[in-house]
Design a protein around this motif. Structure first.
Motif, PDB file in Angstrom:
ATOM      1  N   GLY A   1       0.804  -1.202   0.000  1.00  0.00           N
ATOM      2  CA  GLY A   1       0.000   0.000   0.000  1.00  0.00           C
ATOM      3  C   GLY A   1       0.838   1.252   0.000  1.00  0.00           C
ATOM      4  N   SER A   2       0.153   2.403  -0.041  1.00  0.00           N
ATOM      5  CA  SER A   2       0.834   3.683  -0.064  1.00  0.00           C
ATOM      6  C   SER A   2       1.648   3.905   1.188  1.00  0.00           C
ATOM      7  N   GLY A   3       2.831   4.439   1.008  1.00  0.00           N
ATOM      8  CA  GLY A   3       3.663   4.811   2.133  1.00  0.00           C
ATOM      9  C   GLY A   3       4.110   3.653   2.978  1.00  0.00           C
ATOM     10  N   GLY A   4       4.236   2.472   2.415  1.00  0.00           N
ATOM     11  CA  GLY A   4       4.761   1.348   3.156  1.00  0.00           C
ATOM     12  C   GLY A   4       3.699   0.452   3.738  1.00  0.00           C
ATOM     13  N   SER A   5       2.427   0.719   3.476  1.00  0.00           N
ATOM     14  CA  SER A   5       1.357  -0.136   3.994  1.00  0.00           C
ATOM     15  C   SER A   5       1.414  -1.482   3.314  1.00  0.00           C
ATOM     16  N   ASP A   6       1.016  -2.530   4.057  1.00  0.00           N
ATOM     17  CA  ASP A   6       0.975  -3.846   3.435  1.00  0.00           C
ATOM     18  C   ASP A   6      -0.458  -4.225   3.105  1.00  0.00           C
ATOM     19  N   LEU A   7      -1.327  -3.245   2.984  1.00  0.00           N
ATOM     20  CA  LEU A   7      -2.708  -3.516   2.589  1.00  0.00           C
ATOM     21  C   LEU A   7      -2.731  -3.961   1.135  1.00  0.00           C
ATOM     22  N   PRO A   8      -3.645  -4.853   0.767  1.00  0.00           N
ATOM     23  CA  PRO A   8      -3.688  -5.358  -0.612  1.00  0.00           C
ATOM     24  C   PRO A   8      -4.403  -4.383  -1.541  1.00  0.00           C
ATOM     25  N   ILE A   9      -3.785  -3.244  -1.779  1.00  0.00           N
ATOM     26  CA  ILE A   9      -4.385  -2.243  -2.653  1.00  0.00           C
ATOM     27  C   ILE A   9      -3.534  -2.078  -3.901  1.00  0.00           C
ATOM     28  N   CYS A  10      -4.134  -1.530  -4.920  1.00  0.00           N
ATOM     29  CA  CYS A  10      -3.390  -1.147  -6.117  1.00  0.00           C
ATOM     30  C   CYS A  10      -2.739   0.192  -5.805  1.00  0.00           C
ATOM     31  N   THR A  11      -1.427   0.222  -5.736  1.00  0.00           N
ATOM     32  CA  THR A  11      -0.755   1.418  -5.261  1.00  0.00           C
ATOM     33  C   THR A  11      -0.704   2.501  -6.344  1.00  0.00           C
ATOM     34  N   PRO A  12      -0.911   3.752  -5.944  1.00  0.00           N
ATOM     35  CA  PRO A  12      -0.855   4.841  -6.922  1.00  0.00           C
ATOM     36  C   PRO A  12       0.552   5.041  -7.476  1.00  0.00           C
ATOM     37  N   GLN A  13       1.568   4.733  -6.674  1.00  0.00           N
ATOM     38  CA  GLN A  13       2.937   4.909  -7.149  1.00  0.00           C
ATOM     39  C   GLN A  13       3.234   4.010  -8.343  1.00  0.00           C
ATOM     40  N   SER A  14       2.797   2.741  -8.267  1.00  0.00           N
ATOM     41  CA  SER A  14       3.065   1.813  -9.370  1.00  0.00           C
ATOM     42  C   SER A  14       2.286   2.228 -10.617  1.00  0.00           C
ATOM     43  N   ALA A  15       1.071   2.735 -10.426  1.00  0.00           N
ATOM     44  CA  ALA A  15       0.272   3.182 -11.575  1.00  0.00           C
ATOM     45  C   ALA A  15       0.934   4.380 -12.248  1.00  0.00           C
ATOM     46  N   ARG A  16       1.421   5.318 -11.443  1.00  0.00           N
ATOM     47  CA  ARG A  16       2.087   6.503 -12.002  1.00  0.00           C
ATOM     48  C   ARG A  16       3.342   6.099 -12.774  1.00  0.00           C
ATOM     49  N   THR A  17       4.147   5.223 -12.188  1.00  0.00           N
ATOM     50  CA  THR A  17       5.364   4.767 -12.854  1.00  0.00           C
ATOM     51  C   THR A  17       5.046   4.095 -14.187  1.00  0.00           C
ATOM     52  N   TYR A  18       3.989   3.299 -14.197  1.00  0.00           N
ATOM     53  CA  TYR A  18       3.563   2.610 -15.417  1.00  0.00           C
ATOM     54  C   TYR A  18       3.220   3.623 -16.504  1.00  0.00           C
ATOM     55  N   LEU A  19       2.481   4.677 -16.125  1.00  0.00           N
ATOM     56  CA  LEU A  19       2.104   5.699 -17.095  1.00  0.00           C
ATOM     57  C   LEU A  19       3.327   6.418 -17.656  1.00  0.00           C
ATOM     58  N   LEU A  20       4.267   6.744 -16.798  1.00  0.00           N
ATOM     59  CA  LEU A  20       5.427   7.509 -17.230  1.00  0.00           C
ATOM     60  C   LEU A  20       6.333   6.723 -18.176  1.00  0.00           C
ATOM     61  N   LYS A  21       6.285   5.395 -18.092  1.00  0.00           N
ATOM     62  CA  LYS A  21       7.194   4.573 -18.902  1.00  0.00           C
ATOM     63  C   LYS A  21       6.541   3.962 -20.145  1.00  0.00           C
ATOM     64  N   ALA A  22       5.222   4.115 -20.281  1.00  0.00           N
ATOM     65  CA  ALA A  22       4.506   3.280 -21.252  1.00  0.00           C
ATOM     66  C   ALA A  22       4.332   3.863 -22.644  1.00  0.00           C
ATOM     67  N   PHE A  23       4.487   5.174 -22.810  1.00  0.00           N
ATOM     68  CA  PHE A  23       4.101   5.788 -24.086  1.00  0.00           C
ATOM     69  C   PHE A  23       5.321   6.289 -24.848  1.00  0.00           C
ATOM     70  N   GLU A  24       5.691   5.506 -25.826  1.00  0.00           N
ATOM     71  CA  GLU A  24       6.882   5.794 -26.619  1.00  0.00           C
ATOM     72  C   GLU A  24       6.505   6.537 -27.901  1.00  0.00           C
ATOM     73  N   THR A  25       7.535   7.018 -28.569  1.00  0.00           N
ATOM     74  CA  THR A  25       7.353   7.582 -29.907  1.00  0.00           C
ATOM     75  C   THR A  25       7.511   6.450 -30.906  1.00  0.00           C
ATOM     76  N   GLN A  26       6.734   6.492 -31.957  1.00  0.00           N
ATOM     77  CA  GLN A  26       6.783   5.414 -32.944  1.00  0.00           C
ATOM     78  C   GLN A  26       8.218   5.217 -33.434  1.00  0.00           C
ATOM     79  N   PRO A  27       8.716   3.984 -33.340  1.00  0.00           N
ATOM     80  CA  PRO A  27      10.097   3.727 -33.790  1.00  0.00           C
ATOM     81  C   PRO A  27      10.282   4.086 -35.263  1.00  0.00           C
ATOM     82  N   LYS A  28      11.407   4.703 -35.548  1.00  0.00           N
ATOM     83  CA  LYS A  28      11.694   5.091 -36.923  1.00  0.00           C
ATOM     84  C   LYS A  28      12.653   4.089 -37.547  1.00  0.00           C
ATOM     85  N   VAL A  29      12.307   3.645 -38.727  1.00  0.00           N
ATOM     86  CA  VAL A  29      13.177   2.725 -39.458  1.00  0.00           C
ATOM     87  C   VAL A  29      14.043   3.564 -40.392  1.00  0.00           C
ATOM     88  N   PRO A  30      15.349   3.572 -40.203  1.00  0.00           N
ATOM     89  CA  PRO A  30      16.215   4.416 -41.037  1.00  0.00           C
ATOM     90  C   PRO A  30      16.162   3.995 -42.501  1.00  0.00           C
TER      91      PRO A  30
END
Length: 389
Positions: free
Chosen positions: A256-285
């Motif tokens: 859980g948030s802030g070190g909790s061991d509650l079985p929740i979907c943590t906002p930190q993991s969701a934010r990290t997922y969003l920040l890493k997930a959207f790439e620019t279309q790969p360019k083929v030279p």
């Protein structure tokens, strides 16, 4: 009324120290609050006759009282720190740090949405389907549940993604057996509907009050919701994690948030997922026209990790902007229930094309942001609407 940190500390005590199941523990929180037994010290100093009405089983009442007395004795009388304390880091926003409510919200801020229609109409993102669902859900909740803080919106949206991924994995044969939801895990917990799916939730009582108190202390005038009118903020429950934890499976401990061991979907993991997930279309030279064997191919400038992350953050900014423009165009003409219902169909229209079955699991594709803008409600002569219900 106990604040949110007290509620989570009480849940940790009941599950970790008193050895009650999480399902039983969550069902007893209100009774403990009504009896004004929201701390370990308060429980340890009460009598068994006070605890008996809270439990159907007298053995459980004695178990809880014994655990409270044992912990209080170890800590020393008068020390009312959490049963399972989490040490704070000295540096602000360090991973694992127990953040105050306002600091938590600040740490979860997403890139500012780009709302330039000209720029959005000529841009696209390269991604797979799960993070696109996450982005849709996080943005949708700003309009269907505006009282929910960003931490809750991220948690609820991640719960939607997790549930959908489990369903999809079963449908294509990657997983088998009943899901935690089908087996009744989380039964009795309240639920909300997000993008057409029922999500079990855990109420975060006192959270808005905590934020308000902290903001007043710091001289902030930021408005916060009123729990009495709109209900408390929520966590999305990770049912699969709950099932694994109580079944004793490896890796079943929720975070859980802030070190909790509650079985929740943590906002930190969701934010990290969003920040890493959207790439620019790969360019083929493109290969240079070779007139002879000595001709050389063009050199490609090597990207650094920092530049790739900045690019992904910019893409997320544009995606969030396109989604905001979409939902804003409909929010005044649809009620929240209908807006939620249509959100899934809009996602289906723009999601990346991937191969069917197992071959397409996790596959990536292009999402032109212009296609999201085309779904907006068009106001004009005769109130013409682009998307049919």
């Amino acid at each position: 009324m106990a604040n949110s940190s007290q509620v989570q500390d009480l849940l940790r005590f009941l599950t970790n120290d008193a050895k009650l199941s999480l399902t039983v523990s969550m069902g007893k929180i209100k009774a403990f609050q009504s009896a004004e037994l929201v701390t370990v010290a308060a429980i340890s100093s009460t009598k068994i006759d006070v605890l008996k009405p809270i439990f159907d089983d007298e053995k459980q009442a004695k178990q809880v009282l014994a655990a409270a007395k044992r912990i209080t004795k170890k800590r020393g009388a008068g020390d009312d720190t959490p049963a399972s304390p989490v040490k704070k880091k000295k540096q602000k926003f360090m991973p694992g740090e127990v953040l105050t409510p306002a600091a938590l919200e600040e740490s979860l801020e997403l890139p500012e949405a780009c709302r330039s229609e000209e720029e959005l109409s000529h841009s696209s993102v390269f991604t797979n389907r799960a993070p696109l669902v996450l982005a849709f859900a996080v943005t949708l909740l700003k309009y269907t549940m505006p009282e929910q803080p960003l931490s809750s919106r991220l948690s609820l949206a991640q719960a939607v993604v997790s549930a959908n991924s489990r369903t999809k994995a079963v449908s294509i044969g990657l997983e088998s057996g009943k899901s935690a939801e089908e087996e009744g895990w989380g039964e009795g917990q309240p639920s909300v509907r997000v993008m057409g799916r029922e999500i079990k939730v855990l109420r975060r009582w006192g959270y808005h009050a905590d934020v308000r108190e902290e903001q007043e202390t710091q001289g902030s005038v930021t408005a916060v919701g009123d729990e009495e009118e709109k209900g408390p903020p929520l966590w999305g429950i990770d049912l699969e994690s709950m099932k694994k934890k109580e079944s004793g499976e490896v890796g079943g401990r929720g975070h859980g948030s802030g070190g909790s061991d509650l079985p929740i979907c943590t906002p930190q993991s969701a934010r990290t997922y969003l920040l890493k997930a959207f790439e620019t279309q790969p360019k083929v030279p493109e290969e240079m026209h070779q007139e002879n064997e000595s001709a050389k191919k063009p050199k490609i400038k090597k990207e650094t990790h920092a530049s790739r992350m900045a690019d992904k953050e910019r893409n997320l900014s544009m995606l969030l902007g396109a989604l905001e423009l979409l939902f804003e165009s409909w929010v005044d003409s649809l009620n929240t229930k209908e807006l939620d219902r249509r959100a899934w169909s809009w996602y289906v229209r723009v999601r990346p094309d991937v191969e069917s079955g197992v071959a397409g699991w996790g596959g990536k594709g292009i999402v032109p942001l212009a296609e999201i803008l085309k779904l907006r409600r068009e106001v004009g002569v005769g109130e013409k609407v682009k998307v049919e219900s």
